[in-house]
Write an enzyme that holds these catalytic residues in place. Structure first.
Site, short mmCIF file in Angstrom:
data_model
loop_
_atom_site.label_atom_id
_atom_site.label_comp_id
_atom_site.label_asym_id
_atom_site.label_seq_id
_atom_site.Cartn_x
_atom_site.Cartn_y
_atom_site.Cartn_z
N GLU A 99 2.63 -12.31 8.67
CA GLU A 99 1.45 -11.56 8.52
C GLU A 99 1.32 -10.28 8.88
O GLU A 99 1.15 -9.39 8.32
CB GLU A 99 0.19 -12.24 8.99
CG GLU A 99 -0.03 -13.72 7.98
CD GLU A 99 -0.30 -13.14 6.56
OE1 GLU A 99 -0.50 -12.04 6.05
OE2 GLU A 99 -0.06 -14.10 5.45
N ASP A 107 -6.84 -9.09 0.37
CA ASP A 107 -5.80 -8.04 0.52
C ASP A 107 -5.77 -7.07 -0.72
O ASP A 107 -6.20 -7.36 -1.67
CB ASP A 107 -4.31 -8.61 0.97
CG ASP A 107 -3.71 -9.03 -0.43
OD1 ASP A 107 -4.43 -9.46 -1.30
OD2 ASP A 107 -2.71 -9.20 -0.79
N TYR A 113 -8.36 -8.93 7.26
CA TYR A 113 -7.31 -9.70 6.48
C TYR A 113 -6.49 -10.74 7.17
O TYR A 113 -6.42 -11.98 6.75
CB TYR A 113 -6.58 -8.47 5.99
CG TYR A 113 -5.44 -9.38 5.26
CD1 TYR A 113 -5.10 -10.23 4.07
CD2 TYR A 113 -3.98 -9.34 5.92
CE1 TYR A 113 -4.02 -10.95 3.75
CE2 TYR A 113 -2.83 -10.22 5.51
CZ TYR A 113 -2.95 -10.83 4.17
OH TYR A 113 -2.12 -11.46 3.92
#
Length: 316
Positions: free
Chosen positions: A43, A144, A126
Site C-alpha cells: 500500500e 482512492d 486511504y
DNA sequence: AACACGTGGCC
DNA sequence: TGGCCAAGTGT
C-alpha cells in the site's frame, strides 16, 4: 417497476464483484498467504505509483525484510537505497519509521484498526482504510483515485471526480459500502480494480464495463470534464534536482562532496575518468548553484540525506 | 487549502 | 514530442 436505491446498490455490488472474480489481476499481495506486513508495504509503495513498477521492488523487500522488525533493524538509508526508483523516497523513510513504531509499540505487528494505522507515519485516510480492509477484513470505506473516478462516472455522471475529495463523495462511498464485512472487502477491491483496468482516466473501456447499462456518465452522453486538471510541473523544479541528487546518493558507497554535484567547472575539459551515470545526468541539468544548495538543504531537512566528512550520503 | 513531493510509460 | 497520469500524505 423501478428498483429502489437499495436494490440498485445491491445490483451494482453483484455486477462489479462478479466482474472482479473473473477479471482481477493476480497480484502477490492479494494472495491468501500474504502477510499483513506484505499488504502494508504494498500500500505504501502503490501510493502514486503504478503496479508494474512496484511488483519487482516489493518482491525484493519481502525477501529481504519479511517482518517489520527486520526492516527496523537496518538504517533508514538502506530502505531508501532499496526503494530504488519508485519515486517519492520520503515514503521509504516513513515506511522504515512505521516499521520501527510497529516494533516498539505494536509487538512487531501491523496494527489492525484504522485508528491505530492512522497513527503511523506515511499512513493517511486511504492507506489506513485499505490495510484494515484488505489485511484484516474489517469493514472500512476505502476511497482512492480509482474508486472516486468510478463513483463520479457511474453514480454522479461526471467525467472526473473533483480535484480534492469532497464530503459528498465520502458520504456516497459510505452509503455504497455493503453491510457485510466480507462483502465490503470484496467491494473495495472490486471497485478499485474496475477503475484501474476499465474505468480508466484516459480512454475508458466502456464496451467491456459490467455496469455500462446504468452508468450515469454514459447515459449523459459522456460529457467532458468540467475543469482542467493542472499539470505537475517538472523541468527546472527543485523536485527534479532532488531526484537527480538522490539517484547519485543511492549508487554512492562513500560520501559525495558537494562540488562533485556541481559538475566539472570547465566543460571544455571534462574529466578523463568515466563518472557514474546518475552524476552525469545531474551535471547535464546544469543546475544553478543556488538551486542546488536549496535542494541539498531540503534533502537534509527531510532526513533523506545527511552530512558525513563534509560530503553527502544516505542516512546511515 | 493549496503545494510540494519522484519516476517513467503512454498516446 | 511532451503533457498526462499513477492504490496519497504532510504541512
Amino acid at each position: 417497476m423501478e428498483p429502489g436505491p437499495q436494490q440498485a446498490a445491491e445490483q451494482l455490488h453483484t455486477e462489479i464483484i462478479s466482474w472482479f472474480t473473473a477479471n482481477s489481476r493476480d497480484l502477490p499481495w492479494r494472495k491468501p498467504d500474504c502477510s499483513p506486513w506484505g499488504i502494508f508495504v504494498s500500500e505504501i509503495m502503490l501510493q502514486q505509483t503504478p503496479v508494474v513498477r512496484v511488483l519487482p521492488v516489493w518482491e525484493l523487500w519481502m525477501q529481504r525484510w519479511p517482518t517489520p522488525a527486520a526492516l527496523a533493524a537496518e538504517s533508514s538509508g538502506e530502505a531508501v537505497r532499496a526503494w530504488d526508483r519508485l519515486g517519492y523516497p520520503r515514503r521509504a523513510l516513513r515506511l522504515h519509521a512505521a516499521a520501527t513504531a510497529m516494533t516498539a509499540d505494536f509487538a512487531g505487528r501491523v496494527p489492525e484498526t484504522a485508528a491505530e494505522l492512522l497513527s503511523l507515519p506515511g499512513v493517511g485516510t486511504y492507506t489506513a482504510a485499505a490495510v484494515a480492509s484488505f489485511a484484516f477484513g474489517q469493514r472500512e470505506t476505502v476511497v482512492d483515485t480509482n474508486i472516486r473516478r468510478v463513483h463520479a462516472r457511474a453514480l454522479t455522471g461526471k467525467a472526473l471526480p473533483a480535484p480534492a475529495l469532497t464530503a459528498a463523495e465520502m458520504r456516497l462511498a459510505v452509503a455504497l459500502l455493503p453491510r457485510d464485512d466480507a462483502a465490503s472487502v470484496a467491494w473495495n477491491a472490486s471497485v478499485m480494480e474496475l477503475g484501474a483496468l476499465v474505468c480508466t482516466a484516459r480512454s475508458p473501456k466502456c464496451e467491456v464495463c459490467p455496469v455500462r447499462r446504468h452508468c450515469a456518465w454514459v447515459a449523459a452522453g459522456k460529457p467532458a470534464p468540467d475543469y482542467v486538471p493542472k499539470g505537475q510541473a517538472w523541468a527546472g523544479t527543485d523536485r527534479q534536482v532532488r531526484g537527480a541528487i538522490m539517484a547519485v546518493l543511492r549508487q554512492a558507497r562513500t560520501p559525495v562532496q558537494r562540488h562533485a554535484l556541481i559538475g566539472p567547472a570547465d566543460l571544455a575539459a571534462p574529466p578523463a575518468d568515466p563518472i557514474p551515470a546518475p552524476l552525469a545526468k545531474l551535471h547535464a541539468l546544469k543546475v544553478p548553484a543556488e538551486q542546488l544548495a536549496r535542494a541539498v538543504a531540503g534533502l537534509l531537512a527531510d532526513k533523506l540525506a545527511e552530512e558525513h566528512d563534509g560530503g553527502l550520503q544516505l542516512p546511515g
